[in-house]
Design a protein around this motif. Structure first.
Motif, PDB file in Angstrom:
ATOM      1  N   ALA A 149      30.929  35.941  47.536  1.00 45.91           N
ATOM      2  CA  ALA A 149      31.902  36.563  48.442  1.00 45.91           C
ATOM      3  C   ALA A 149      33.027  37.202  47.677  1.00 45.91           C
ATOM      4  O   ALA A 149      33.244  36.904  46.512  1.00 45.91           O
ATOM      5  CB  ALA A 149      32.451  35.492  49.385  1.00 45.91           C
TER       6      ALA A 149
ATOM      7  N   ARG B  61      33.093  30.392  47.763  1.00 44.29           N
ATOM      8  CA  ARG B  61      32.874  31.732  47.206  1.00 44.29           C
ATOM      9  C   ARG B  61      31.735  31.764  46.194  1.00 44.29           C
ATOM     10  O   ARG B  61      31.463  32.800  45.603  1.00 44.29           O
ATOM     11  CB  ARG B  61      34.162  32.237  46.568  1.00 44.29           C
ATOM     12  CG  ARG B  61      35.322  32.313  47.552  1.00 44.29           C
ATOM     13  CD  ARG B  61      36.521  33.010  46.962  1.00 44.29           C
ATOM     14  NE  ARG B  61      37.100  32.255  45.859  1.00 44.29           N
ATOM     15  CZ  ARG B  61      38.089  32.712  45.083  1.00 44.29           C
ATOM     16  NH1 ARG B  61      38.582  33.911  45.295  1.00 44.29           N
ATOM     17  NH2 ARG B  61      38.570  31.972  44.112  1.00 44.29           N
TER      18      ARG B  61
ATOM     19  N   TYR C  79      36.117  34.412  38.738  1.00 46.63           N
ATOM     20  CA  TYR C  79      35.673  34.998  40.006  1.00 46.63           C
ATOM     21  C   TYR C  79      35.974  36.493  40.042  1.00 46.63           C
ATOM     22  O   TYR C  79      35.123  37.315  40.402  1.00 46.63           O
ATOM     23  CB  TYR C  79      36.354  34.291  41.181  1.00 46.63           C
ATOM     24  CG  TYR C  79      35.993  34.875  42.525  1.00 46.63           C
ATOM     25  CD1 TYR C  79      34.824  34.488  43.172  1.00 46.63           C
ATOM     26  CD2 TYR C  79      36.800  35.835  43.133  1.00 46.63           C
ATOM     27  CE1 TYR C  79      34.477  35.036  44.398  1.00 46.63           C
ATOM     28  CE2 TYR C  79      36.459  36.387  44.364  1.00 46.63           C
ATOM     29  CZ  TYR C  79      35.294  35.985  44.980  1.00 46.63           C
ATOM     30  OH  TYR C  79      34.941  36.539  46.180  1.00 46.63           O
TER      31      TYR C  79
ATOM     32  N   LYS D 149      28.305  34.086  42.402  1.00 47.27           N
ATOM     33  CA  LYS D 149      29.351  34.618  43.252  1.00 47.27           C
ATOM     34  C   LYS D 149      28.729  35.224  44.519  1.00 47.27           C
ATOM     35  O   LYS D 149      27.828  36.049  44.441  1.00 47.27           O
ATOM     36  CB  LYS D 149      30.134  35.687  42.492  1.00 47.27           C
ATOM     37  CG  LYS D 149      31.229  36.365  43.293  1.00 47.27           C
ATOM     38  CD  LYS D 149      31.991  37.366  42.428  1.00 47.27           C
ATOM     39  CE  LYS D 149      33.031  38.134  43.209  1.00 47.27           C
ATOM     40  NZ  LYS D 149      33.804  39.074  42.356  1.00 47.27           N
TER      41      LYS D 149
END
Length: 275
Positions: free
Chosen positions: A275, A260, A236, A273
């Motif tokens: 957020a 997310r 992430y 992705k």
């Protein structure tokens, strides 16, 4: 049969072996799936006809043996264009989104001997995006990375790879991307020019770049839940906003992580992705 035979290795003995490796070689298997690790260590002991005492002695005194042990424990089965429908989905769902990008960075984590990374490189080449891309292949094992850098493969395996490739519905033939030399097949230099292979340990190393695409397929299944969560967090943080994460057929994000990420292709485990 004595208690140190491979058939009788216990989880307690495995834990002691993991601690020994950590103390001597600085490599920590603590967060690997115990069942998977036990299965692989047992296989090594059986094939090499080692009992636990022999294995401990070799791991303690022979660094070269540890390197070969690491290969046997960590190398996953890989092939070019494995799961053709996945690559179809990449072409359909990811590549059109990236066409407007001037620079595209792709990370193949746990790349092993490089077949998946070269599959991505070929796919992006098919879509006339290769010259805008840079492909990073990482693994914990330097020996398999040397293999990947050389891009030299068994011609017999290429037959299966070519079948996979054809099933993706691409425009060319796989032989357009390699040269046959005697008893080996060599990936063309034009496909290697934007490729870098380097050592990276998903269990302990951090973010090293920002990527539009991260592919880590059939690696997380060998980690325990805590390490899986840690690695997803690493991915992430390594993705650019709206970058894509590709996981293996048996790997999915947990519900807590989906807040997310947007699910792009549930069947092929492609996420974006958000957020």
């Amino acid at each position: 049969m004595n208690d140190s035979s491979p058939e009788n290795i216990t989880y307690e003995q495995l834990s002691e072996l993991v601690e020994l490796i950590k103390q001597i070689h600085g490599f920590d298997f603590q967060d690997y799936s115990p069942a998977s690790l036990k299965r692989r260590v047992t296989r090594i002991m059986q094939l090499q006809k080692l009992n636990l005492f022999d294995l401990r002695t070799l791991l303690t005194n022979d660094h070269d043996y540890f390197e070969s042990f690491l290969i046997e424990v960590t190398v996953n089965v890989t092939e070019m264009f494995r799961d053709p429908q996945f690559y179809q989905s990449v072409a359909l769902n990811i590549i059109p989104y990236l066409r407007s990008y001037q620079r595209i960075k792709v990370w193949n984590a746990g790349c092993s001997t490089g077949e998946e990374l070269y599959s991505f490189a070929i796919l992006f080449s098919e879509e006339n995006l290769y010259d805008r891309c840079f492909f990073y292949g990482t693994d914990i094992n330097s020996e398999v990375l040397d293999y990947a850098r050389n891009g030299i493969y068994d011609p017999q395996k290429m037959k299966q790879y070519a079948e996979n490739y054809t099933k993706t519905g691409v425009k060319h033939t796989l032989s357009d991307y390699y040269t046959a030399k005697y008893d080996a097949v060599v990936i063309n230099h034009s496909l290697k020019k934007n490729v870098l292979f380097s050592v990276h340990n998903l269990a302990s190393d951090g973010v090293f770049n920002e990527f539009q695409v991260i592919s880590c397929r059939n690696v997380l299944i060998y980690f325990n839940p805590e390490l899986q969560k840690k690695v997803i967090e690493l991915f992430y943080n390594s993705l650019a906003n709206f970058g894509f994460l590709c996981l293996g057929s048996k790997e999915t994000l947990r519900s807590a992580e989906l807040g997310r990420f947007k699910v792009i292709d549930k069947k092929n485990n492609i996420y974006q992705k958000i957020a």
